[in-house]
Design a protein around this motif. Structure first.
Motif, PDB file in Angstrom:
ATOM      1  N   ARG A  82      39.592  29.637  47.588  1.00  0.00           N
ATOM      2  CA  ARG A  82      39.430  30.507  48.743  1.00  0.00           C
ATOM      3  C   ARG A  82      39.722  31.941  48.328  1.00  0.00           C
ATOM      4  O   ARG A  82      40.610  32.190  47.531  1.00  0.00           O
ATOM      5  CB  ARG A  82      40.303  30.072  49.919  1.00  0.00           C
ATOM      6  N   HIS A  84      39.229  36.237  50.010  1.00  0.00           N
ATOM      7  CA  HIS A  84      38.842  37.092  51.129  1.00  0.00           C
ATOM      8  C   HIS A  84      37.536  37.772  50.752  1.00  0.00           C
ATOM      9  O   HIS A  84      37.477  38.569  49.813  1.00  0.00           O
ATOM     10  CB  HIS A  84      39.947  38.117  51.418  1.00  0.00           C
ATOM     11  N   THR A  87      37.083  41.855  50.977  1.00  0.00           N
ATOM     12  CA  THR A  87      37.765  42.688  49.993  1.00  0.00           C
ATOM     13  C   THR A  87      37.450  42.288  48.556  1.00  0.00           C
ATOM     14  O   THR A  87      38.122  42.757  47.637  1.00  0.00           O
ATOM     15  CB  THR A  87      39.290  42.601  50.202  1.00  0.00           C
ATOM     16  N   ILE A 107      33.526  30.298  56.322  1.00  0.00           N
ATOM     17  CA  ILE A 107      34.459  31.429  56.407  1.00  0.00           C
ATOM     18  C   ILE A 107      35.397  31.175  57.586  1.00  0.00           C
ATOM     19  O   ILE A 107      34.939  30.910  58.705  1.00  0.00           O
ATOM     20  CB  ILE A 107      33.705  32.756  56.574  1.00  0.00           C
ATOM     21  N   SER A 110      40.375  34.345  59.269  1.00  0.00           N
ATOM     22  CA  SER A 110      40.957  35.476  58.551  1.00  0.00           C
ATOM     23  C   SER A 110      39.985  36.075  57.540  1.00  0.00           C
ATOM     24  O   SER A 110      40.346  36.981  56.811  1.00  0.00           O
ATOM     25  CB  SER A 110      42.254  35.043  57.854  1.00  0.00           C
ATOM     26  N   GLY A 111      38.747  35.573  57.477  1.00  0.00           N
ATOM     27  CA  GLY A 111      37.726  36.145  56.605  1.00  0.00           C
ATOM     28  C   GLY A 111      37.697  35.567  55.211  1.00  0.00           C
ATOM     29  O   GLY A 111      37.082  36.151  54.322  1.00  0.00           O
ATOM     30  N   GLU A 112      38.350  34.440  54.991  1.00  0.00           N
ATOM     31  CA  GLU A 112      38.363  33.821  53.668  1.00  0.00           C
ATOM     32  C   GLU A 112      37.201  32.846  53.531  1.00  0.00           C
ATOM     33  O   GLU A 112      36.946  32.042  54.422  1.00  0.00           O
ATOM     34  CB  GLU A 112      39.670  33.055  53.446  1.00  0.00           C
TER      35      GLU A 112
END
Length: 186
Positions: A82, A84, A87, A107, A110-112
């Protein structure tokens, strides 16, 4: 086993009852010694845990529900990768956006981006499989759609026009059949 049965059957057919019928032994009877006591090695659980008697023993005989767990591998071989996605500087921005659109179900909140693999019994191979999935996602998202050439666009347009012309022709034929069946009431 089948060969022994065939041999026993053929000898019984010949009338020579040389082989006695097979005797069935329980597992406990196989471990009994001549004097009636059971065999116990120096590493038996009773000798390793002499004070463990009753419900709170250090070892337990597995029940039927525990037998299913014996079929599973003893170690956790699942691999999970996993990161993000927003970023991840090592992926260009347009590729990140395409991955986010194409794989939005992978996804979390938290955007992972979460990738898992259980294809192998070895965790190292499953980790390599997860990394290969990431490479495939990036390669798929980084491919630019090919623009058709002028000749291909012209051929596509001609095919669509011919399909539409044929469709309208079939509709006219079907309509003529329906109108010919209609009875005029005057």
């Amino acid at each position: 086993m089948a060969a022994a049965w065939c041999l026993r059957w053929s000898l019984s057919r010949a009338g020579a009852g040389l082989l006695p019928p097979p005797t069935r032994y329980t597992r406990r009877a196989l471990h009994k010694q001549g004097d009636g006591t059971e065999f116990q090695s120096i590493y038996s659980l009773d000798k390793l845990y002499p004070e463990s008697k009753g419900v709170d023993t250090a070892w337990k005989v597995p029940c039927l529900s525990d037998l299913c767990s014996l079929l599973l591998p003893p170690v956790n071989s699942k691999a999970e990768v996993r990161f993000h996605l927003a970023t991840a500087d090592w992926i260009t921005e347009p590729v990140r956006e395409k991955i986010a659109l194409a794989h939005k179900n992978k996804i979390n909140r938290s955007g992972e981006l979460i990738l898992t693999s259980e294809s192998s019994r070895y965790q190292f191979r499953n980790l390599a499989d997860c990394l290969q999935k990431i490479r495939d996602m990036i390669a798929e998202a980084s491919q630019e759609p090919t623009q058709p050439s002028k000749e291909d666009a012209r051929l596509q347009r001609l095919r669509i026009e011919n399909m539409n012309r044929e469709r309208l022709k079939q509709k006219r034929i079907h309509s003529a059949i329906k109108t010919s069946r209609r009875v005029d009431v005057d």
